[in-house]
Motif scaffolding. Structure first.
Motif, PDB file in Angstrom:
ATOM      1  N   SER A  33      -2.784  -1.796  -3.154  1.00  0.00           N
ATOM      2  CA  SER A  33      -2.703  -0.387  -3.553  1.00  0.00           C
ATOM      3  C   SER A  33      -1.289  -0.017  -3.983  1.00  0.00           C
ATOM      4  N   PHE A  34      -0.292  -0.426  -3.194  1.00  0.00           N
ATOM      5  CA  PHE A  34       1.091  -0.098  -3.539  1.00  0.00           C
ATOM      6  C   PHE A  34       1.522  -0.762  -4.837  1.00  0.00           C
ATOM      7  N   LEU A  35       1.212  -2.050  -5.015  1.00  0.00           N
ATOM      8  CA  LEU A  35       1.630  -2.736  -6.240  1.00  0.00           C
ATOM      9  C   LEU A  35       0.953  -2.148  -7.476  1.00  0.00           C
ATOM     10  N   LEU A  36      -0.317  -1.813  -7.368  1.00  0.00           N
ATOM     11  CA  LEU A  36      -0.991  -1.170  -8.496  1.00  0.00           C
ATOM     12  C   LEU A  36      -0.399   0.206  -8.793  1.00  0.00           C
ATOM     13  N   ALA A  37      -0.113   0.967  -7.761  1.00  0.00           N
ATOM     14  CA  ALA A  37       0.467   2.300  -7.965  1.00  0.00           C
ATOM     15  C   ALA A  37       1.845   2.202  -8.603  1.00  0.00           C
TER      16      ALA A  37
END
Length: 122
Positions: A33-37
């Motif tokens: 989630s963090f890397l995509l965001a």
């Protein structure tokens, strides 16, 4: 007809065995989630809007110079970090130099969004 499916049910085993803990599941779901965001944020900043504003004169059109600055790498001069801002230099690391050996090039900023995106593995 239901007897056929009941017979196939015996061949397929569905188990709820997990080999990782809830902390690990949280880690890899949060990391994705963090890397995509962050990839989305960096991508929109670079490719939507105005990613770079080069200082220019009226001799060259602004969009042409900004495209040139975005494609080519940027550099800093380490000795210019210790000079007085506003008096000796306009900004830390920016100074006039004719010696190409003194320049430290930075070429990564265009590819950060792609690196973040390709690190995502759900």
């Amino acid at each position: 007809m239901l007897d056929v499916f009941r017979g196939l049910k015996g061949l397929v085993k569905i188990s709820s065995v997990t080999i990782d803990s809830s902390i690990f599941r949280l880690h890899y779901s949060a990391s994705v989630s963090f890397l995509l965001a962050f990839s989305l944020i960096v991508t929109t900043r670079q490719y939507v809007g105005n990613p770079i504003d080069c200082i220019h004169t009226k001799d060259i059109p602004e969009d042409v110079l900004n495209t040139y600055c975005w494609i080519h790498s940027t550099y800093t001069i380490p000795s210019a970090f210790w000079k007085r801002i506003g008096i000796d230099v306009a900004h830390p690391g920016i100074d006039k130099t004719v010696d190409p050996e003194e320049r430290r090039y930075v070429k990564y900023y265009q590819w950060v969004c792609f690196c973040l995106f390709f690190q995502v593995r759900p």
